[in-house]
Design an enzyme around this catalytic site. Sequence first.
Site, mmCIF file in Angstrom:
data_model
loop_
_atom_site.group_PDB
_atom_site.id
_atom_site.type_symbol
_atom_site.label_atom_id
_atom_site.label_comp_id
_atom_site.label_asym_id
_atom_site.label_seq_id
_atom_site.Cartn_x
_atom_site.Cartn_y
_atom_site.Cartn_z
ATOM 1 C CG HIS A 1 92.694 57.719 38.353
ATOM 2 N ND1 HIS A 1 93.485 57.352 37.253
ATOM 3 C CD2 HIS A 1 93.010 56.919 39.362
ATOM 4 C CE1 HIS A 1 94.037 56.297 37.541
ATOM 5 N NE2 HIS A 1 93.751 55.811 38.825
ATOM 6 C CG ASN B 1 96.116 52.596 35.681
ATOM 7 O OD1 ASN B 1 95.176 53.325 35.788
ATOM 8 N ND2 ASN B 1 96.406 52.054 36.709
HETATM 9 C C1 HEM Z 1 89.588 55.790 40.092
HETATM 10 C C2 HEM Z 1 89.990 52.923 44.102
HETATM 11 C C3 HEM Z 1 93.104 50.296 41.714
HETATM 12 C C4 HEM Z 1 92.173 52.744 37.701
HETATM 13 C C5 HEM Z 1 89.535 55.239 41.246
HETATM 14 C C6 HEM Z 1 88.502 55.839 42.174
HETATM 15 C C7 HEM Z 1 88.590 55.213 43.549
HETATM 16 C C8 HEM Z 1 89.456 53.781 42.950
HETATM 17 C C9 HEM Z 1 87.847 55.176 44.691
HETATM 18 C C10 HEM Z 1 87.651 57.196 42.309
HETATM 19 C C11 HEM Z 1 86.585 56.790 41.622
HETATM 20 C C12 HEM Z 1 85.570 58.070 41.363
HETATM 21 O O1 HEM Z 1 85.315 58.824 42.218
HETATM 22 O O2 HEM Z 1 84.601 57.996 40.275
HETATM 23 C C13 HEM Z 1 90.783 51.903 43.688
HETATM 24 C C14 HEM Z 1 91.205 50.997 44.540
HETATM 25 C C15 HEM Z 1 92.122 50.257 43.924
HETATM 26 C C16 HEM Z 1 92.308 50.814 42.724
HETATM 27 C C17 HEM Z 1 90.619 50.693 46.049
HETATM 28 C C18 HEM Z 1 92.759 49.098 44.727
HETATM 29 C C19 HEM Z 1 92.443 48.185 45.495
HETATM 30 C C20 HEM Z 1 93.257 50.544 40.359
HETATM 31 C C21 HEM Z 1 93.925 49.823 39.250
HETATM 32 C C22 HEM Z 1 93.666 50.419 38.222
HETATM 33 C C23 HEM Z 1 92.568 51.693 38.559
HETATM 34 C C24 HEM Z 1 94.763 48.553 39.522
HETATM 35 C C25 HEM Z 1 94.081 50.269 36.800
HETATM 36 C C26 HEM Z 1 94.315 48.890 36.174
HETATM 37 C C27 HEM Z 1 91.659 53.679 37.815
HETATM 38 C C28 HEM Z 1 91.046 54.661 36.858
HETATM 39 C C29 HEM Z 1 90.202 55.543 37.730
HETATM 40 C C30 HEM Z 1 90.257 55.405 39.161
HETATM 41 C C31 HEM Z 1 91.511 54.845 35.364
HETATM 42 C C32 HEM Z 1 89.580 56.744 37.199
HETATM 43 C C33 HEM Z 1 88.333 56.549 36.347
HETATM 44 C C34 HEM Z 1 87.626 57.651 36.052
HETATM 45 O O3 HEM Z 1 88.303 58.199 34.849
HETATM 46 O O4 HEM Z 1 86.596 58.178 36.441
HETATM 47 N N1 HEM Z 1 89.973 54.397 41.961
HETATM 48 N N2 HEM Z 1 91.399 51.981 42.553
HETATM 49 N N3 HEM Z 1 92.617 51.804 39.912
HETATM 50 N N4 HEM Z 1 91.023 54.031 39.127
HETATM 51 FE FE1 HEM Z 1 91.403 52.985 40.952
#
Ligand code: HEM
Length: 491
Positions: free
Chosen positions: A54, A127
């Site tokens: 993202h 999402n």
């Molecule tokens: C961002 C991990 C599943 C939605 C991120 C980030 C990590 C991460 C490390 C970056 C955070 C940052 O640096 O600020 C994971 C892991 C997942 C997972 C380990 C599953 C085990 C999901 C799922 C969704 C999701 C299922 C939605 C339902 C998002 C969104 C962001 C994000 C929207 C961006 C947040 C922002 O705008 O700063 N994710 N994620 N992720 N993830 Fe996940």
Amino acid sequence: MDKSKLTAQNGAPISDDNNSISVGSRGPLTFDNWQLMEKLAHFNRERIPERIVHARGYGAYGTFRLTKDLSEFSCAKFLQNTGKETPVFARFSTVAGGQDSGDYVRDVRGFALKFYTEEGNWDMVGNNTPVFFLRDPQKFPDFIHSQKKDPKTNLPNPAHHFEFWANNPQSLHQITILMSDRGIPFSLRHINGYSSHTLSLWNDAKKRYWVKWHFKTNQGIKTLNNEQAAQMPAHGMQEDLVQSIQNGDFPTWTVHLQIMPEHEAIDYKINPFDLTKVWPHSDYPLIEIGQLELNRNVGNYFSETEQATFSPANVVPGTGVSPDKMLQARLFAYGDAHRYRVGANHNQLPVNAPQCPVNHYQKDGAMAGMCPYHNNTPNPQNASVNFYPNDRTENGAPAHTPEISEPEMIVNEANIGKYDSRDEDNFSQAGELFRLMTPKQQDFLTGNIADGLSYASPYAQERMISFFQQADPLYGSLVEEKLLNVLETTV
Ligand code: HEM
Ligand code: NDP
């Protein structure tokens, strides 16, 4: 404050910012060039690590207005009293690309919201799809590796996408959404948002409800096909969002909940904590509860959008998580990412700081207690005592609040171990989605899949077709037929 004088970081005016100090007009530089050194050194530090996923994002502020009192389900203050308004920060994103990648790629869109409630920040990090590719977090880094650039060529590699999916039939439902007409939105204003996960609410009587959040766009779903997307300017979605807010054409979403009483999860026909599945609307209808409006652009992209830190672990009293394995892993992953990417005190930055008093006994760390960042909240680290429990709570030192303890969660007696979910139902809901599409949408979906699948190995192609077949025989045969056509025309 005089804003007309150019200064160095210490606030001292600068007499000349065009020329360095040198020995004669042609000469080498001297060591007292502190203004040059400061400028170059700060320039070298302008970047922080981009988000591992993202990375490309678009932020804006807004308001959530409650249109249905939810005190029956939750004691969270932002969910009490119809008409209650809570300020929000939203960040949309693509998943796989880097910070400056294109806006019109076929990808899931992140839909992250930070609600600055009077009891702390509640984050909804969702999402634009109601499900995800995986139900077990152990697979997440592998999945992301397969979707990002090829480690050798540094280019996206569709063969890797499909090789991963051919090894993970649990992805099929999400693939069906990604490859459908909804895979490339026209703009961020025209997407829905979903918590995707099952989250929870609990009320004053300590009764828990499982909930899924849905944010339905009031602008209507609007999408682009591959050819239209290729014609769009690389960063047009960013422009669209900024311009519409600037012009007072504020995007809005109607907010709905699906609500399941806690005990119904035990016998429900679907595992309600499986992130690859939705709860059919016929079983759990959407209940309208509010309106979300985005109405203010960020003042500084880096300070606000880039340094924003969202976490599913940001819950407030009356809200909670669920046993969903993916969600459980995310409770760790985000805080860890924020401490690495932004720093241990990321919550003190204005975009992340709660808009309520923050009092704790955590101490110090890089950039702690930056006063200018605390115009709206007391510095959490200025307590004169730095341990707890202590003997000073009667004199105002912070103490805990036992009344807001979350109700205990019932976990069925079970053996601890690694449980392989490969043979769970991976296909029914993908089939249901396929069947509710018009023939034109089915044609688009299967043609799109065939194009990507043509890059995969014959072995991966064979397995993918068998998965589509199990979702719906027509789905499988259309993909197979179109794949053969693509392969024949590319020979
Ligand atoms: C961002 C991990 C599943 C939605 C991120 C980030 C990590 C991460 C490390 C970056 C955070 C940052 O640096 O600020 C994971 C892991 C997942 C997972 C380990 C599953 C085990 C999901 C799922 C969704 C999701 C299922 C939605 C339902 C998002 C969104 C962001 C994000 C929207 C961006 C947040 C922002 O705008 O700063 N994710 N994620 N992720 N993830 Fe996940
Ligand atoms: P319903 O007929 O009640 O709802 C169908 C849903 O599918 C609507 O929410 C519609 O969204 C959405 N939809 C239509 N086309 C697409 C697409 N290409 N990608 C994603 N969503 C789409 O059905 P059920 O609740 O019984 O669910 C049937 C299938 O619908 C599910 O298997 C799932 O794939 C999909 N779905 C279900 C959701 C749920 O929470 N139950 C949520 C979203 C999708 P809209 O109203 O915005 O057009």
